[in-house]
Design an enzyme around this catalytic site. Structure first.
Site, PDB file in Angstrom:
ATOM      1  N   ASP A 124       0.849  -1.186   0.000  1.00  0.00           N
ATOM      2  CA  ASP A 124       0.000   0.000   0.000  1.00  0.00           C
ATOM      3  C   ASP A 124       0.889   1.241   0.000  1.00  0.00           C
ATOM      4  OD1 ASP A 124       0.882   0.221   2.600  1.00  0.00           O
ATOM      5  OD2 ASP A 124      -1.054  -0.136   3.530  1.00  0.00           O
ATOM      6  N   ASP A 137      -7.839  -6.996   2.286  1.00  0.00           N
ATOM      7  CA  ASP A 137      -6.740  -7.062   3.245  1.00  0.00           C
ATOM      8  C   ASP A 137      -7.215  -6.496   4.565  1.00  0.00           C
ATOM      9  OD1 ASP A 137      -5.073  -4.352   4.123  1.00  0.00           O
ATOM     10  OD2 ASP A 137      -6.390  -4.055   2.400  1.00  0.00           O
ATOM     11  N   CYS A 195     -10.976 -27.295  12.062  1.00  0.00           N
ATOM     12  CA  CYS A 195      -9.761 -26.697  11.514  1.00  0.00           C
ATOM     13  C   CYS A 195      -8.581 -27.643  11.667  1.00  0.00           C
ATOM     14  CB  CYS A 195      -9.471 -25.371  12.226  1.00  0.00           C
ATOM     15  SG  CYS A 195      -7.957 -24.550  11.676  1.00  0.00           S
ATOM     16  N   CYS A 235      -5.276 -26.559  11.441  1.00  0.00           N
ATOM     17  CA  CYS A 235      -4.047 -25.792  11.638  1.00  0.00           C
ATOM     18  C   CYS A 235      -3.234 -26.377  12.794  1.00  0.00           C
ATOM     19  CB  CYS A 235      -4.354 -24.322  11.885  1.00  0.00           C
ATOM     20  SG  CYS A 235      -4.920 -23.938  13.567  1.00  0.00           S
ATOM     21  N   CYS A 288      -4.906 -26.137  16.252  1.00  0.00           N
ATOM     22  CA  CYS A 288      -6.063 -27.017  16.447  1.00  0.00           C
ATOM     23  C   CYS A 288      -5.671 -28.494  16.463  1.00  0.00           C
ATOM     24  CB  CYS A 288      -7.096 -26.752  15.358  1.00  0.00           C
ATOM     25  SG  CYS A 288      -7.823 -25.101  15.462  1.00  0.00           S
ATOM     26  N   HIS A 304      -3.984 -19.792  13.702  1.00  0.00           N
ATOM     27  CA  HIS A 304      -5.365 -20.248  13.530  1.00  0.00           C
ATOM     28  C   HIS A 304      -6.226 -19.214  12.814  1.00  0.00           C
ATOM     29  CE1 HIS A 304      -9.298 -21.894  14.070  1.00  0.00           C
ATOM     30  NE2 HIS A 304      -9.668 -20.718  14.561  1.00  0.00           N
TER      31      HIS A 304
END
Length: 376
Positions: free
Chosen positions: A94, A268, A306, A308, A311, A337
């Site tokens: 940006d 974003d 999940c 991840c 998890c 996560h």
């Protein structure tokens, strides 16, 4: 000369929603897509490997912060931003316009640019459209953003119009200054929540040879209904414009659906990692506040749906302990996560657009993320 990025898409039966592919010099991005924010060349507490495992396809970094520290010249000498941070995928930078807004107490805007005091050491700094482009070219991102003036949408229309018109003049200057052939440049539509100003801004920005169109000036405190209405106005004004569309600074799960249905392709936001550091996890059950006492004896995974690292390997009780002990691992695991959840939600959203289950997924997420249920 070929364009630095290309965008192909197909329409869906959900409003103005599109399923697409944005191809960049560092890889392809499936859209709609979310970009984790790596403000200072890092998504806080996460490694590039973490990001890849979570499903990240593109990240965002910040012109303002990197120009002050470590300096864009230094990053260029060290091989550019991709090499510097060890990320080989696409990067969008940006332009610093949001920092001009959020640090307004440190600066002063004029028609040529912005003079401000560094938030690091108070040293005088100057940012102009040409300077913003120069910094982004040195960083070597795949996508650079035009320098814009963002103002509070609740200000009088006359003040919002002044900022919008200045943004249009700066957009032309950014295009004139931009010369790096392997880097795309996106323009930014402003105009607050005033429908006529937004139409004027779309007409001005879309008439210029940008590689993509961003929508700025939303999710800065206006009601959600105003954001949706404004996106509808912008979508109508853009019509059949084939360029990729990017809604800046939006990252709350329910917000994705309203924006995607109005033709938005990219998002974003710092929110997934910011709320993670405060103990808030986004899950298939909704928001969980890991600082709440009820999790201290909970042996279950953070989110049973999940896969991840957090998890798979750790319990809610363990994470609740880490936050109370102020262990840094709490921030890392919860950030892993939340980023994984957000990117998986985008994947499920794309699948829902393809198979016709968009409304069902939207309603399920909206119910579980009811604003009255934010701290459970």
């Amino acid at each position: 000369m070929s364009a630095p990025v290309s965008f192909t898409f197909r329409t869906t039966n959900v409003g103005r929603a599109r399923l697409g592919t944005l191809t960049t010099p560092h890889g392809a991005v499936d859209t709609p897509q979310f970009m984790p924010v790596g403000t200072q060349a890092t998504v806080k507490s996460l490694t590039p490997s973490d990001l890849r495992t979570a499903g990240t396809q593109i990240i965002l970094a910040n012109t303002y912060h990197l120009s002050l520290r470590p300096g864009h010249e230094r990053i260029a000498r060290l091989g550019g931003l991709h090499r510097f941070m060890g990320w080989d995928g696409p990067i969008l930078t940006d332009s610093g316009g949001f920092q001009v807004f959020s640090l307004a107490h440190l600066g002063e805007v004029d028609d040529d640019g912005v003079t401000f005091a560094s938030h690091l050491d108070g040293s005088p700094q100057r940012l102009t459209p040409e300077r913003a482009v120069e910094i982004q070219e040195a960083l070597g991102s795949d996508i650079a953003m035009a320098f814009d003036e963002l103002v509070d949408s609740t200000l009088p229309a006359e003040r919002v119009a002044i900022a919008m018109e200045r943004t249009h003049r700066w957009a032309e200057r950014c295009l004139a200054a931009h010369g790096r052939p392997d880097q795309a440049l996106f323009g930014i539509v402003q105009g607050g929540i005033d429908p006529e100003l937004r139409r004027q801004s779309v007409a001005a920005v879309a008439s210029l040879p940008f590689d993509g169109i961003a929508v700025g000036g939303l999710s800065v405190g206006e009601p959600k209904e105003d954001m949706a209405t404004t996106l509808e106005v912008v979508a109508g004004a853009l019509g059949e414009d084939p360029r990729v569309r990017y809604l800046m600074g939006v990252g709350s799960p329910p917000d994705f659906f309203a924006a995607v249905a109005r033709g938005i392709d990219l998002f974003d936001c710092v929110l997934p990692t910011r709320v993670a550091r405060n103990g808030q996890a986004w899950t298939s059950e909704g928001r969980l506040n890991l600082r709440n006492a009820r999790f201290l004896d909970d042996p279950g995974p953070l989110d049973p749906e999940c896969g991840c690292e957090a998890c798979r390997n750790h319990s809610r009780a363990y994470l609740a302990h880490l936050f109370r002990a102020e262990e840094l691992l709490a921030y890392r695991l919860t950030s892993v996560h939340n980023v994984t959840y957000t990117l998986d939600l985008m994947r499920r959203l794309r699948s829902a657009l393809a198979d016709g289950s968009f409304a069902s997924l939207r309603d399920r997420v909206a119910t579980r993320y009811d604003v009255r249920d934010e701290v459970r």
